[in-house]
Write a protein that holds these residues in place. Structure first.
Motif, PDB file in Angstrom:
ATOM      1  N   ALA A 128     -26.007  72.268 -37.813  1.00  0.00           N
ATOM      2  CA  ALA A 128     -27.143  71.990 -38.948  1.00  0.00           C
ATOM      3  C   ALA A 128     -26.472  71.812 -40.216  1.00  0.00           C
ATOM      4  O   ALA A 128     -26.939  71.096 -41.085  1.00  0.00           O
ATOM      5  CB  ALA A 128     -28.244  72.704 -38.886  1.00  0.00           C
ATOM      6  N   LYS A 129     -25.470  72.685 -40.300  1.00  0.00           N
ATOM      7  CA  LYS A 129     -24.583  72.768 -41.850  1.00  0.00           C
ATOM      8  C   LYS A 129     -23.515  71.682 -41.946  1.00  0.00           C
ATOM      9  O   LYS A 129     -22.825  71.757 -42.945  1.00  0.00           O
ATOM     10  CB  LYS A 129     -24.461  74.103 -42.182  1.00  0.00           C
ATOM     11  N   GLY A 130     -23.433  71.144 -40.660  1.00  0.00           N
ATOM     12  CA  GLY A 130     -22.240  70.219 -40.591  1.00  0.00           C
ATOM     13  C   GLY A 130     -20.819  70.913 -40.416  1.00  0.00           C
ATOM     14  O   GLY A 130     -19.786  70.605 -40.775  1.00  0.00           O
ATOM     15  N   VAL A 131     -20.996  72.205 -39.858  1.00  0.00           N
ATOM     16  CA  VAL A 131     -19.772  73.120 -39.438  1.00  0.00           C
ATOM     17  C   VAL A 131     -19.308  72.818 -38.146  1.00  0.00           C
ATOM     18  O   VAL A 131     -20.162  72.906 -37.152  1.00  0.00           O
ATOM     19  CB  VAL A 131     -20.170  74.570 -39.909  1.00  0.00           C
ATOM     20  N   GLN A 132     -18.015  72.650 -37.942  1.00  0.00           N
ATOM     21  CA  GLN A 132     -17.509  72.399 -36.905  1.00  0.00           C
ATOM     22  C   GLN A 132     -17.465  73.952 -35.889  1.00  0.00           C
ATOM     23  O   GLN A 132     -17.160  74.733 -36.756  1.00  0.00           O
ATOM     24  CB  GLN A 132     -16.093  71.762 -36.749  1.00  0.00           C
ATOM     25  N   VAL A 133     -17.362  73.517 -34.707  1.00  0.00           N
ATOM     26  CA  VAL A 133     -17.254  74.939 -33.727  1.00  0.00           C
ATOM     27  C   VAL A 133     -16.425  74.806 -32.846  1.00  0.00           C
ATOM     28  O   VAL A 133     -16.269  73.668 -32.021  1.00  0.00           O
ATOM     29  CB  VAL A 133     -18.554  75.243 -33.190  1.00  0.00           C
ATOM     30  N   LEU A 134     -15.385  75.654 -32.506  1.00  0.00           N
ATOM     31  CA  LEU A 134     -14.356  75.642 -31.546  1.00  0.00           C
ATOM     32  C   LEU A 134     -14.349  76.914 -30.961  1.00  0.00           C
ATOM     33  O   LEU A 134     -14.416  78.141 -31.367  1.00  0.00           O
ATOM     34  CB  LEU A 134     -12.874  75.631 -32.264  1.00  0.00           C
ATOM     35  N   PHE A 135     -14.841  76.876 -29.478  1.00  0.00           N
ATOM     36  CA  PHE A 135     -15.291  77.945 -28.753  1.00  0.00           C
ATOM     37  C   PHE A 135     -14.369  78.014 -27.562  1.00  0.00           C
ATOM     38  O   PHE A 135     -14.180  77.319 -26.790  1.00  0.00           O
ATOM     39  CB  PHE A 135     -16.902  78.007 -28.371  1.00  0.00           C
ATOM     40  N   VAL A 136     -13.669  79.298 -27.338  1.00  0.00           N
ATOM     41  CA  VAL A 136     -12.795  79.491 -26.323  1.00  0.00           C
ATOM     42  C   VAL A 136     -13.387  80.739 -25.453  1.00  0.00           C
ATOM     43  O   VAL A 136     -13.441  81.836 -25.871  1.00  0.00           O
ATOM     44  CB  VAL A 136     -11.427  79.697 -26.761  1.00  0.00           C
ATOM     45  N   SER A 137     -13.771  80.596 -24.456  1.00  0.00           N
ATOM     46  CA  SER A 137     -14.405  81.836 -23.645  1.00  0.00           C
ATOM     47  C   SER A 137     -13.289  81.840 -22.186  1.00  0.00           C
ATOM     48  O   SER A 137     -13.501  81.104 -21.183  1.00  0.00           O
ATOM     49  CB  SER A 137     -15.597  81.243 -23.133  1.00  0.00           C
ATOM     50  N   ASP A 138     -12.684  82.959 -22.258  1.00  0.00           N
ATOM     51  CA  ASP A 138     -11.753  83.170 -21.114  1.00  0.00           C
ATOM     52  C   ASP A 138     -12.600  84.027 -20.280  1.00  0.00           C
ATOM     53  O   ASP A 138     -12.087  85.277 -20.089  1.00  0.00           O
ATOM     54  CB  ASP A 138     -10.569  83.891 -21.717  1.00  0.00           C
ATOM     55  N   SER A 139     -13.513  83.747 -19.454  1.00  0.00           N
ATOM     56  CA  SER A 139     -14.224  84.310 -18.443  1.00  0.00           C
ATOM     57  C   SER A 139     -14.915  83.361 -17.598  1.00  0.00           C
ATOM     58  O   SER A 139     -14.592  82.320 -17.810  1.00  0.00           O
ATOM     59  CB  SER A 139     -15.450  85.086 -19.250  1.00  0.00           C
ATOM     60  N   CYS A 140     -15.463  83.819 -16.450  1.00  0.00           N
ATOM     61  CA  CYS A 140     -15.948  83.064 -15.402  1.00  0.00           C
ATOM     62  C   CYS A 140     -17.051  83.418 -14.669  1.00  0.00           C
ATOM     63  O   CYS A 140     -17.282  84.823 -14.638  1.00  0.00           O
ATOM     64  CB  CYS A 140     -14.539  82.381 -14.675  1.00  0.00           C
ATOM     65  N   TYR A 141     -17.468  82.698 -13.861  1.00  0.00           N
ATOM     66  CA  TYR A 141     -18.811  83.099 -13.013  1.00  0.00           C
ATOM     67  C   TYR A 141     -18.646  82.353 -11.772  1.00  0.00           C
ATOM     68  O   TYR A 141     -19.369  82.692 -10.648  1.00  0.00           O
ATOM     69  CB  TYR A 141     -20.078  83.119 -13.462  1.00  0.00           C
ATOM     70  N   ALA A 192     -19.627  79.119 -44.258  1.00  0.00           N
ATOM     71  CA  ALA A 192     -19.133  77.916 -44.195  1.00  0.00           C
ATOM     72  C   ALA A 192     -19.782  76.796 -45.071  1.00  0.00           C
ATOM     73  O   ALA A 192     -21.118  76.799 -45.257  1.00  0.00           O
ATOM     74  CB  ALA A 192     -18.826  77.682 -42.921  1.00  0.00           C
ATOM     75  N   THR A 193     -19.269  75.739 -45.186  1.00  0.00           N
ATOM     76  CA  THR A 193     -19.770  74.481 -45.704  1.00  0.00           C
ATOM     77  C   THR A 193     -19.447  73.193 -45.060  1.00  0.00           C
ATOM     78  O   THR A 193     -18.591  73.253 -43.960  1.00  0.00           O
ATOM     79  CB  THR A 193     -19.325  74.434 -47.281  1.00  0.00           C
ATOM     80  N   LYS A 194     -19.944  72.159 -45.154  1.00  0.00           N
ATOM     81  CA  LYS A 194     -19.991  71.008 -44.394  1.00  0.00           C
ATOM     82  C   LYS A 194     -18.287  70.565 -44.202  1.00  0.00           C
ATOM     83  O   LYS A 194     -17.562  70.594 -45.243  1.00  0.00           O
ATOM     84  CB  LYS A 194     -20.660  69.821 -45.045  1.00  0.00           C
ATOM     85  N   GLY A 195     -17.974  70.394 -43.015  1.00  0.00           N
ATOM     86  CA  GLY A 195     -16.691  70.184 -42.613  1.00  0.00           C
ATOM     87  C   GLY A 195     -15.540  71.220 -42.343  1.00  0.00           C
ATOM     88  O   GLY A 195     -14.635  71.076 -41.908  1.00  0.00           O
ATOM     89  N   ASP A 196     -16.095  72.396 -42.722  1.00  0.00           N
ATOM     90  CA  ASP A 196     -15.434  73.744 -42.234  1.00  0.00           C
ATOM     91  C   ASP A 196     -15.388  73.869 -40.801  1.00  0.00           C
ATOM     92  O   ASP A 196     -16.306  73.164 -40.082  1.00  0.00           O
ATOM     93  CB  ASP A 196     -15.963  74.890 -42.987  1.00  0.00           C
ATOM     94  N   MET A 197     -14.614  74.876 -40.433  1.00  0.00           N
ATOM     95  CA  MET A 197     -14.660  75.101 -38.826  1.00  0.00           C
ATOM     96  C   MET A 197     -14.633  76.743 -38.642  1.00  0.00           C
ATOM     97  O   MET A 197     -14.016  77.622 -39.303  1.00  0.00           O
ATOM     98  CB  MET A 197     -13.346  74.439 -38.053  1.00  0.00           C
ATOM     99  N   ILE A 198     -15.271  77.009 -37.497  1.00  0.00           N
ATOM    100  CA  ILE A 198     -15.518  78.371 -37.034  1.00  0.00           C
ATOM    101  C   ILE A 198     -14.813  78.467 -35.587  1.00  0.00           C
ATOM    102  O   ILE A 198     -15.202  77.664 -34.889  1.00  0.00           O
ATOM    103  CB  ILE A 198     -16.757  78.760 -36.951  1.00  0.00           C
ATOM    104  N   ILE A 199     -13.918  79.118 -35.471  1.00  0.00           N
ATOM    105  CA  ILE A 199     -13.252  79.457 -34.043  1.00  0.00           C
ATOM    106  C   ILE A 199     -14.103  80.709 -33.511  1.00  0.00           C
ATOM    107  O   ILE A 199     -14.052  81.748 -34.128  1.00  0.00           O
ATOM    108  CB  ILE A 199     -11.743  79.694 -34.184  1.00  0.00           C
TER     109      ILE A 199
END
Length: 517
Positions: free
Chosen positions: A150-163, A85-92
């Motif tokens: 640190a690389k300017g990469v966006q993160v979208l995290f979906v966690s369908d779990s619970c505690y 990934a480069t700056k401005g990209d996104m990881i789901i």
């Protein structure tokens, strides 16, 4: 740092995502736990999300299902995506499976002294020290996300779990909550140590949407006849473009919030209440997701859309069959529109108790001459849910509970919409349709408020419904003005007049019982 909401069914979004940013994804789904209670719907969730990502033309997608979901493999997949990934990209990054707690690994890093973690198939709590490598601790996730930031990469995290705990209704399905680990684990990894030092401000582009309040479990619920996670199901539909209400190919935080809040509540029958953190968007135009495929910008005829399509898909095109899967304990009368596949509703002919596929009591003392009406009520409800999933409206019931007792006092509200007509009614647990309010040919629907509503017999499941539409509803209102309107008759009216139109539907489940039960 990202605290409990990180693992407790969290959904991470980001501000200011460029429309043309490259997107990649890492998808994890675990049903089979050799050393834990296995799940039924997490793999379906992961595959549904992965398919929606592919449909949306997301680039590299790495999937880790069941035994392939090892920590080393997931970590390698993450590093691959971050490296490319480069700056401005996104990881789901999506996870469907068990979540759990354990004593904190880094002293003083958690206000309650407990770390939360994603539990992978190789973890065995009876051999916790030996298998501790097969968990992903919240502080480790902090460190992973800091690598992307640190690389300017966006993160979208979906966690369908619970505690977290606390559920009053009797649910027959499973929850994505594994028991707390009590054993002392080995010293924390370097990632956990460094992640413990990460502060909220260090991950400034991360927003949290928790699938449940901290006081609630995350159950597996029956959606379209199968055990599923309500957050994953809603997120997949959002990826398909359902959340993009103005048709511009970008999903804003407001659009996503409206869509996910409504549909998680709808599909979980009000067992889950999502929660955004921070509560207020960072800007008026905070973008959380770009839909790169051109199909997201097309109406039903394939033409470029300038706004929301004037028509929604008919319910039958969305898989609704007009039948109800029903299992009967005892002797039943001849029933119409019963059949189909999937986890069934249940009716005990002896006690008269009618159960939903989730195990909730939908009706008490349902006699043989009443059961057809209850069946018809849930066929109608399924029809309305299909419409609501495409264009959800807004309603609220206060105070918020998963079940209400006799004598409780409630307030029900529906805000004003931009539609000319509004219909408010109750689908009673007896199967009767009860008109509460209507506005016909107005300049914009008014605010509806129902105050000091008291819970009384008969107990079970009522569903308060608000339909906002520009389609003519005069005949519908006239029919509902007569007492004792049957659900099957009302369904025919809605199919003829509202199916496939631009109509917003909001549904508020209301489960009740005798006080002290």
């Amino acid at each position: 740092m990202l605290r409990k909401a990180l693992i407790s069914c969290a959904f991470f979004s980001l501000a200011g995502l460029p429309a043309l940013a490259a997107t990649s994804a890492l998808v994890v789904g675990v049903d089979v736990y050799p050393h834990e209670v296995s799940l039924d719907g997490a793999v379906k969730d992961a595959r549904d999300v992965a398919q929606a990502l592919k449909t949306a033309d997301v680039g590299t997608i790495r999937e880790f299902i069941n035994e392939k979901a090892t920590k080393d493999a997931i970590r390698a997949g993450w590093l691959e995506l971050v490296g490319a990934a480069t700056k401005g990209d996104m990881i789901i990054f999506t996870y469907a499976g068990h979540g759990a707690q354990m004593p904190e690994l880094v002293a003083g890093s958690e206000p309650d002294g407990l770390d939360e973690f994603l539990e992978l198939p190789g973890f065995d709590r009876s051999r916790a020290e030996e298998t501790a490598k097969e968990i992903i601790v919240d502080n480790e996730l902090n460190a992973w996300f800091a690598e992307a930031e640190a690389k300017g990469v966006q993160v979208l995290f979906v966690s369908d779990s619970c505690y977290s705990g606390g559920m009053n209704r009797s649910i027959s399905g499973k929850t994505r909550l594994a028991p707390t680990v009590r054993a002392q684990l080995p010293p924390p990894s370097q990632e956990a140590v460094s992640g413990a030092a990460v502060k909220d401000a260090d991950l400034s582009q991360v927003t949290i949407l928790a699938a449940s309040l901290e006081s609630q479990l995350t159950p597996e619920v029956v959606i379209e006849g199968e055990p599923r996670g309500a957050l994953s199901w809603s997120f997949a539909r959002a990826l398909e473009g359902a959340a993009d209400r103005d048709g511009d190919g970008l999903i804003s935080r407001v659009e996503l919030e409206d869509y996910v809040f409504s549909n998680v509540k709808l599909q979980s029958e009000a067992l889950q209440v999502p929660n955004f953190t921070p509560q207020v968007p960072r800007s008026d135009r905070e973008i959380v997701l770009s839909l790169p495929r051109s199909a997201a910008l097309a109406d039903g005829n394939g033409a470029a859309a300038t706004g929301r399509s004037s028509k929604l898909k008919p319910a039958r095109d969305m898989g609704w069959t007009g039948t109800l899967a029903l299992s009967v304990n005892g002797t039943a009368p001849t029933l119409e529109n019963v059949g189909g596949s999937g986890v069934p509703y249940r009716w005990d002919a002896t006690s008269g108790t009618f159960y939903t596929p989730n195990g909730d009591v939908a009706g008490e003392h349902v006699a043989a001459d009443m059961v057809q009406g209850v069946v018809d009520k849930f066929i109608l409800l399924d029809f309305l849910k299909v419409l609501a999933a495409q264009n959800p409206g807004k309603v609220s019931l206060t105070p918020v509970k998963d079940i209400y007792s006799s004598g409780d006092r409630l307030n029900f509200d529906a805000p004003q919409s931009g539609y000319a007509n509004m219909l408010v009614f109750n689908l009673a647990n007896t199967g009767e349709v009860q008109l509460l309010d209507a506005q016909v040919s107005g300049s914009g629907s008014h605010v509806f408020k129902l105050r000091d509503l008291e819970v009384v017999k008969p107990f079970g499941a009522d569903h308060l419904v608000v339909v906002s539409t520009n389609a003519p509803i005069d005949a519908v209102v006239a029919a509902l003005s007569s007492p004792g309107v049957e659900a099957s008759e009302f369904l025919r009216l809605l199919e003829e007049r509202l199916d496939g139109t631009d109509s917003a539907v909001a549904i508020q489940p209301l489960y009740t019982r005798e006080r002290g039960q």
